[in-house]
Structures are given as C-alpha cells and as structure tokens.
Design a protein around this motif. Structure first.
Motif, short mmCIF file in Angstrom:
data_model
loop_
_atom_site.label_atom_id
_atom_site.label_comp_id
_atom_site.label_asym_id
_atom_site.label_seq_id
_atom_site.Cartn_x
_atom_site.Cartn_y
_atom_site.Cartn_z
N MET A 154 0.84 -1.17 0.00
CA MET A 154 0.00 0.00 0.00
C MET A 154 0.90 1.24 0.00
N LYS A 155 0.61 2.15 -0.90
CA LYS A 155 1.40 3.38 -0.97
C LYS A 155 0.86 4.39 0.05
N ARG A 156 1.75 5.08 0.69
CA ARG A 156 1.39 6.13 1.63
C ARG A 156 2.16 7.39 1.24
N PRO A 157 1.69 8.12 0.21
CA PRO A 157 2.45 9.27 -0.27
C PRO A 157 2.57 10.40 0.75
N LEU A 158 1.59 10.57 1.61
CA LEU A 158 1.68 11.64 2.60
C LEU A 158 2.73 11.33 3.66
N ILE A 159 2.91 10.07 3.99
CA ILE A 159 3.94 9.70 4.95
C ILE A 159 5.31 9.92 4.34
N ARG A 160 5.47 9.57 3.06
CA ARG A 160 6.74 9.80 2.39
C ARG A 160 7.04 11.29 2.29
N LEU A 161 6.02 12.09 1.97
CA LEU A 161 6.18 13.53 1.92
C LEU A 161 6.57 14.08 3.28
N SER A 162 5.95 13.55 4.32
CA SER A 162 6.26 13.97 5.68
C SER A 162 7.72 13.71 6.02
N LEU A 163 8.20 12.53 5.69
CA LEU A 163 9.59 12.19 5.97
C LEU A 163 10.55 13.07 5.17
N LEU A 164 10.18 13.37 3.94
CA LEU A 164 11.01 14.24 3.10
C LEU A 164 11.08 15.65 3.67
N LEU A 165 9.95 16.19 4.10
CA LEU A 165 9.92 17.53 4.67
C LEU A 165 10.68 17.60 6.00
N LEU A 166 10.54 16.58 6.81
CA LEU A 166 11.27 16.55 8.09
C LEU A 166 12.78 16.42 7.86
N ALA A 167 13.17 15.67 6.84
CA ALA A 167 14.59 15.57 6.51
C ALA A 167 15.12 16.92 6.02
N GLY A 168 14.33 17.63 5.24
CA GLY A 168 14.71 18.96 4.79
C GLY A 168 14.84 19.94 5.95
N SER A 169 13.95 19.82 6.91
CA SER A 169 14.02 20.67 8.10
C SER A 169 15.30 20.40 8.89
N MET A 170 15.60 19.13 9.07
CA MET A 170 16.83 18.78 9.80
C MET A 170 18.07 19.26 9.04
N ALA A 171 18.02 19.17 7.71
CA ALA A 171 19.15 19.63 6.90
C ALA A 171 19.36 21.14 7.07
N CYS A 172 18.27 21.89 7.16
CA CYS A 172 18.39 23.34 7.38
C CYS A 172 19.03 23.63 8.73
N TRP A 173 18.61 22.92 9.75
CA TRP A 173 19.17 23.17 11.09
C TRP A 173 20.64 22.76 11.17
N VAL A 174 20.99 21.65 10.55
CA VAL A 174 22.39 21.21 10.54
C VAL A 174 23.24 22.21 9.76
N ALA A 175 22.74 22.66 8.61
CA ALA A 175 23.48 23.64 7.81
C ALA A 175 23.68 24.94 8.58
N TYR A 176 22.66 25.37 9.31
CA TYR A 176 22.77 26.60 10.10
C TYR A 176 23.86 26.44 11.16
N ARG A 177 23.91 25.29 11.79
CA ARG A 177 24.93 25.05 12.82
C ARG A 177 26.33 24.95 12.21
N LEU A 178 26.44 24.32 11.04
CA LEU A 178 27.74 24.18 10.40
C LEU A 178 28.27 25.51 9.87
N ILE A 179 27.39 26.33 9.31
CA ILE A 179 27.80 27.62 8.79
C ILE A 179 28.24 28.53 9.94
N GLY A 180 27.48 28.51 11.01
CA GLY A 180 27.84 29.27 12.19
C GLY A 180 27.51 30.75 12.09
N VAL A 181 27.82 31.45 13.17
CA VAL A 181 27.57 32.88 13.29
C VAL A 181 28.88 33.53 13.71
#
Length: 70
Positions: A1-28
């Motif tokens: 059974m396909k669950r496209p909304l769950i896959r979209l959810s995981l993709l969006l959450l991974a993008g969110s984590m990537a933004c936070w990691v990039a912010y920490r790596l770039i630094g201030v």
C-alpha cells in the motif's frame, strides 16, 4: 500500500533537519567591521518544513483509503 503523505512527511522533516544542521555548520560570526554574519533564512525555512512535515504526517495517519470490496 502506498502512503504518499507519509513519504512527503519524511522528506519535509529531513529537509528541516538539513536546514538546522546547515545553520549550525555555517555558524555565526562578527566581522572586523562589527557586522553580524549568519545564515538567518535557514531558521524560518527549517520551521516551515518541520511544521509541514508534521502536518503531512498527521494527515497521512488520519486519512485512510476506503476498504476495497470484491
């Protein structure tokens, strides 16, 4: 059974984590001229992607396809 909304959810959450990691790596840091340098746009983008991921995950868990009868 396909669950496209769950896959979209995981993709969006991974993008969110990537933004936070990039912010920490770039630094201030502060330049010699006293100007603050930071990757500020990553903060709201991370929040928007995270909220979208949570929303899509909840929708994917609540929205079920009707049972198929033979």
């Amino acid at each position: 059974m396909k669950r496209p909304l769950i896959r979209l959810s995981l993709l969006l959450l991974a993008g969110s984590m990537a933004c936070w990691v990039a912010y920490r790596l770039i630094g201030v840091h502060v330049d010699a001229d006293g100007i603050l340098r930071e990757a500020f746009p990553l903060i709201p983008i991370g929040y928007v992607l995270g909220l979208g991921g949570v929303g899509a995950g909840i929708a994917g868990l609540l929205w079920r396809e009707p049972a198929k009868r033979r």
